[in-house]
Design an enzyme around this catalytic site. Structure first.
Site, mmCIF file in Angstrom:
data_model
loop_
_atom_site.group_PDB
_atom_site.id
_atom_site.type_symbol
_atom_site.label_atom_id
_atom_site.label_comp_id
_atom_site.label_asym_id
_atom_site.label_seq_id
_atom_site.Cartn_x
_atom_site.Cartn_y
_atom_site.Cartn_z
ATOM 1 N N ASP A 1 45.028 53.526 72.933
ATOM 2 C CA ASP A 1 44.885 54.587 71.944
ATOM 3 C C ASP A 1 44.890 55.946 72.649
ATOM 4 O O ASP A 1 43.979 56.257 73.409
ATOM 5 C CB ASP A 1 43.561 54.422 71.177
ATOM 6 C CG ASP A 1 43.428 55.438 70.051
ATOM 7 O OD1 ASP A 1 43.862 55.112 68.927
ATOM 8 O OD2 ASP A 1 42.922 56.554 70.297
ATOM 9 N N TYR B 1 45.343 64.812 73.714
ATOM 10 C CA TYR B 1 44.680 64.393 74.950
ATOM 11 C C TYR B 1 45.505 64.803 76.181
ATOM 12 O O TYR B 1 44.992 64.794 77.298
ATOM 13 C CB TYR B 1 44.457 62.869 75.002
ATOM 14 C CG TYR B 1 43.660 62.272 73.868
ATOM 15 C CD1 TYR B 1 42.934 63.061 72.982
ATOM 16 C CD2 TYR B 1 43.631 60.896 73.668
ATOM 17 C CE1 TYR B 1 42.215 62.502 71.936
ATOM 18 C CE2 TYR B 1 42.911 60.331 72.625
ATOM 19 C CZ TYR B 1 42.211 61.138 71.759
ATOM 20 O OH TYR B 1 41.500 60.572 70.719
ATOM 21 N N LYS C 1 48.729 60.252 68.152
ATOM 22 C CA LYS C 1 48.326 61.065 66.991
ATOM 23 C C LYS C 1 48.953 62.443 67.044
ATOM 24 O O LYS C 1 49.151 62.998 68.132
ATOM 25 C CB LYS C 1 46.796 61.190 66.948
ATOM 26 C CG LYS C 1 46.046 59.911 67.306
ATOM 27 C CD LYS C 1 44.549 60.044 67.210
ATOM 28 C CE LYS C 1 43.847 58.821 67.802
ATOM 29 N NZ LYS C 1 43.641 58.876 69.257
ATOM 30 N N HIS D 1 45.850 63.269 63.179
ATOM 31 C CA HIS D 1 44.604 63.212 63.970
ATOM 32 C C HIS D 1 43.403 63.723 63.172
ATOM 33 O O HIS D 1 42.334 63.132 63.214
ATOM 34 C CB HIS D 1 44.801 64.043 65.245
ATOM 35 C CG HIS D 1 43.904 63.678 66.371
ATOM 36 N ND1 HIS D 1 44.266 63.810 67.693
ATOM 37 C CD2 HIS D 1 42.642 63.177 66.397
ATOM 38 C CE1 HIS D 1 43.272 63.414 68.469
ATOM 39 N NE2 HIS D 1 42.277 63.027 67.716
HETATM 40 N N1 LIG Z 1 40.475 60.214 66.311
HETATM 41 C C1 LIG Z 1 39.571 60.956 66.892
HETATM 42 O O1 LIG Z 1 39.285 62.090 66.451
HETATM 43 C C2 LIG Z 1 38.864 60.436 68.108
HETATM 44 C C3 LIG Z 1 37.740 61.107 68.606
HETATM 45 C C4 LIG Z 1 37.099 60.564 69.726
HETATM 46 C C5 LIG Z 1 37.584 59.402 70.309
HETATM 47 N N2 LIG Z 1 38.701 58.795 69.808
HETATM 48 C C6 LIG Z 1 39.267 57.554 70.419
HETATM 49 O O2 LIG Z 1 38.214 56.610 70.600
HETATM 50 C C7 LIG Z 1 38.158 56.249 71.984
HETATM 51 C C8 LIG Z 1 36.750 55.882 72.373
HETATM 52 O O3 LIG Z 1 35.852 56.943 72.077
HETATM 53 P P1 LIG Z 1 35.209 57.889 73.191
HETATM 54 O O4 LIG Z 1 36.052 57.898 74.404
HETATM 55 O O5 LIG Z 1 34.949 59.203 72.552
HETATM 56 O O6 LIG Z 1 33.770 57.245 73.456
HETATM 57 P P2 LIG Z 1 33.212 55.791 73.811
HETATM 58 O O7 LIG Z 1 34.309 54.836 74.084
HETATM 59 O O8 LIG Z 1 32.202 55.470 72.749
HETATM 60 O O9 LIG Z 1 32.388 56.081 75.149
HETATM 61 C C9 LIG Z 1 32.999 56.474 76.357
HETATM 62 C C10 LIG Z 1 31.885 56.849 77.347
HETATM 63 O O10 LIG Z 1 31.034 55.716 77.569
HETATM 64 C C11 LIG Z 1 31.032 55.379 78.952
HETATM 65 N N3 LIG Z 1 31.132 53.912 79.019
HETATM 66 C C12 LIG Z 1 32.202 53.151 78.716
HETATM 67 N N4 LIG Z 1 31.933 51.843 78.870
HETATM 68 C C13 LIG Z 1 30.645 51.776 79.297
HETATM 69 C C14 LIG Z 1 29.803 50.699 79.627
HETATM 70 N N5 LIG Z 1 30.233 49.429 79.567
HETATM 71 N N6 LIG Z 1 28.509 50.975 80.036
HETATM 72 C C15 LIG Z 1 28.082 52.253 80.090
HETATM 73 N N7 LIG Z 1 28.853 53.323 79.775
HETATM 74 C C16 LIG Z 1 30.117 53.081 79.382
HETATM 75 C C17 LIG Z 1 32.230 56.064 79.564
HETATM 76 O O11 LIG Z 1 31.955 56.435 80.896
HETATM 77 P P3 LIG Z 1 32.988 56.263 82.151
HETATM 78 O O12 LIG Z 1 34.356 56.644 81.671
HETATM 79 O O13 LIG Z 1 32.426 57.223 83.156
HETATM 80 O O14 LIG Z 1 32.884 54.837 82.598
HETATM 81 C C18 LIG Z 1 32.379 57.299 78.691
HETATM 82 O O15 LIG Z 1 31.500 58.322 79.136
HETATM 83 C C19 LIG Z 1 38.707 57.490 72.696
HETATM 84 O O16 LIG Z 1 39.040 57.248 74.041
HETATM 85 C C20 LIG Z 1 39.874 57.812 71.800
HETATM 86 O O17 LIG Z 1 40.940 56.926 72.045
HETATM 87 C C21 LIG Z 1 39.331 59.300 68.715
#
Ligand SMILES: NC(=O)c1ccc[n+]([C@@H]2O[C@H](COP(=O)([O-])OP(=O)(O)OC[C@H]3O[C@@H](n4cnc5c(N)ncnc54)[C@H](OP(=O)(O)O)[C@@H]3O)[C@@H](O)[C@H]2O)c1
Length: 282
Positions: free
Chosen positions: A46, A51, A76, A109
């Site tokens: 994704d 990004y 997106k 998005h």
């Molecule tokens: N459509 C939208 O508006 C929107 C907005 C936000 C996100 N997204 C999508 O959703 C995806 C996921 O959301 P997100 O990146 O915001 O947040 P997330 O996946 O909820 O959390 C990512 C964070 O958690 C840490 N992490 C990951 N796995 C872990 C584990 N097993 N134990 C402890 N910490 C862990 C990562 O650290 P490290 O990287 O340092 O390991 C990073 O700081 C995004 O990458 C994107 O593709 C979409």
């Protein structure tokens, strides 16, 4: 080969329920992170134009030697390109960045209801063109509220295949999620572990100890059992692998209910409110 289940979309396509998100991964680091994810078994990535790292996703895919058809790619539309001609140009550039003839899923998005005269409907109809010409296998939206989905239903012919929304144990986004489930719009949960903010919750620590899993695995498994599509982000190789190891255990219903009870409603929202969000990259 992969134990990842698929979710049926309303257009006849399927999507792997677990993927890998690349938000906030610097462009220079993206190919390496995605390569690690593909080696771990992920077959769903994704990304987004905003990004700035679509090229790294394409590079990793090429380097993997996997068939393009074996990896589901979502990207997106940039908030700056909602007008139809701008969206057409931006979509062509996205395909060039990914070095692919098509994407599996293309999303608006953000609805940006305070910009573009509130007209996200003509943007949506432009995405319908991309689906018709085959360059987007499925189309959907992200951060759409119920009112935005109702407007698309009234003013267009195609129901979004997915709505990608903030959703995690502290913020179930229940109204939007419920509308989608009732109308055939699959829910994709962004920030599935609330960017790490839920992981210190004592209730999760207890459940994690019981199953000999990490809090992140417990939360991601909770999403899977609720039918959500998730794509946790990490640049830490051990976490990338940890987040993929979700299919050798199942939460008992009592534990699902404990996590359900962590919902704080609107107070649990961590990201921007889509009704007001109006960020456009300069
Ligand atoms: N459509 C939208 O508006 C929107 C907005 C936000 C996100 N997204 C999508 O959703 C995806 C996921 O959301 P997100 O990146 O915001 O947040 P997330 O996946 O909820 O959390 C990512 C964070 O958690 C840490 N992490 C990951 N796995 C872990 C584990 N097993 N134990 C402890 N910490 C862990 C990562 O650290 P490290 O990287 O340092 O390991 C990073 O700081 C995004 O990458 C994107 O593709 C979409």
């Amino acid at each position: 080969m992969s134990a990842v289940p698929t979710i049926d979309l309303n257009d006849g396509k399927t999507i792997p329920q677990l993927g890998f998100g690349v938000f906030q991964i610097p462009p220079a680091d993206t190919a390496e992170a995605v390569s690690t994810a593909l080696e771990a078994g992920y077959r769903h990535i994704d990304t987004a134009e905003m990004y700035g790292n679509e090229r790294g996703v394409g590079e990793a895919l090429r380097a993997s030697g996997l068939d393009r058809a074996d990896v589901f790619i979502t990207t997106k539309l940039n908030n700056g390109f909602h007008e139809p001609d701008a969206a057409r140009k931006a979509f062509a550039e996205t395909l060039a960045e990914l070095d692919s003839d098509y994407v599996d899923l293309f999303l608006i998005h953000w609805p940006l209801p305070t910009l573009y005269g509130g007209d996200f409907v003509s943007t949506w109809k432009t995405l319908e063109e991309f689906r018709s010409d085959g360059r987007a296998r499925s189309i959907g939206v992200s951060n759409f509220q119920v009112a935005h989905l109702e407007r698309l239903a009234a003013e267009s012919d195609v129901v979004p295949a997915v709505n990608q929304i903030e959703l995690h144990p502290y913020f179930h986004n229940a109204t939007v999620d419920g509308y989608g489930r009732a109308h055939g719009v699959a829910t994709e949960a962004w920030a599935p572990i609330a960017q790490g903010k839920v992981l210190g919750d004592p209730a999760l620590a207890n459940i994690a100890a019981k199953y000999d899993k990490s809090p992140a695995q417990v939360v991601l498994r909770w999403h899977i059992q609720h039918g959500n599509i998730v794509f946790p982000k990490s640049t830490t190789p051990s976490r990338i692998r940890e987040n993929f190891a979700l299919f050798d255990f199942e939460l008992e219903q009592a534990d699902v209910l404990v996590i359900d009870a962590l919902d704080k409603g609107e107070a649990g929202r961590d990201g921007p409110n889509p009704d007001a969000f109006d960020y456009v990259p300069s």
